[in-house]
Design an enzyme around this catalytic site. Structure first.
Site, PDB file in Angstrom:
ATOM      1  N   ARG A  83     -26.656 -24.593  89.878  1.00 19.31           N
ATOM      2  CA  ARG A  83     -27.670 -25.231  90.376  1.00 19.31           C
ATOM      3  C   ARG A  83     -27.751 -26.783  89.308  1.00 19.31           C
ATOM      4  NH1 ARG A  83     -33.566 -24.950  93.419  1.00 19.31           N
ATOM      5  NH2 ARG A  83     -34.294 -26.585  91.977  1.00 19.31           N
ATOM      6  N   ASP A  97     -36.006 -23.113  99.716  1.00 22.92           N
ATOM      7  CA  ASP A  97     -36.964 -23.341  99.171  1.00 22.92           C
ATOM      8  C   ASP A  97     -37.743 -22.458 100.695  1.00 22.92           C
ATOM      9  OD1 ASP A  97     -37.610 -25.197  97.459  1.00 22.92           O
ATOM     10  OD2 ASP A  97     -38.419 -27.005  98.914  1.00 22.92           O
TER      11      ASP A  97
END
Length: 169
Positions: A83, A97
């Protein structure tokens, strides 16, 4: 088992491949079962417009992991994907999420569920509706009514060969 909804997004380093790998990793999370995943959608960025379009999806995951344990597992998958987040609401290799955790309301420093922005984001509502059209949110709002009201002008069903796919995704 608790039914959870996970939002997935990427706009760097072959975004479609990033999402396919993440979906595969979700299927192997301990104490969890991947129930379904929406199609992939090409979406315009919500934040700065000088970045590539995103690929988004929503996965349904049944799990016995506690909310913070699931959040930790999702963040570990983001790190495994390398990431990179250059700026707030900017480009990223992988974003996972936790949108919903059953019908629970969770308000912790590290985690707010339902995700506080999910009802205003077409890149969440469109794929969530595709995978769970009869969902009623914990506050009693039918997802179908939110989907009907959302402006989905920046959301398209992703097809390989689209402009985002030219990056190799």
């Amino acid at each position: 088992m608790i039914r959870t909804c996970i939002g997935l997004g990427s706009n760097l380093d072959q975004p479609a491949a990033q999402l396919h790998q993440a979906i595969g990793a979700l299927a192997h999370l301990p104490h969890s079962h991947l129930v379904a995943c929406s199609p992939l959608y090409l979406t315009t960025p919500v934040g700065p417009q000088d970045q590539p379009d995103f690929i988004n999806a929503v996965a349904l995951l049944d799990t016995t992991l506690a909310p913070l344990d699931l959040l930790g597992a999702l963040q570990a998958l983001e790190q495994q994907a390398g990431r990179v987040r250059h700026r707030h609401w900017g480009e990223r290799t992988l974003d996972l999420d936790l949108l919903l955790y059953g019908d629970q309301h969770i308000d912790l420093p590290r985690l707010r569920v339902p995700h506080p922005e999910m009802t205003r984001r077409a890149f969440v509502l469109v794929p969530l509706h595709a995978v769970w059209p009869d969902l009623v949110l914990p506050d009693g709002t039918p997802l179908a009514s939110l989907r009907a009201q959302c402006d989905d002008a920046g959301v398209w069903l992703y097809e390989p060969g689209s402009k985002t796919d030219t990056s190799g995704g």
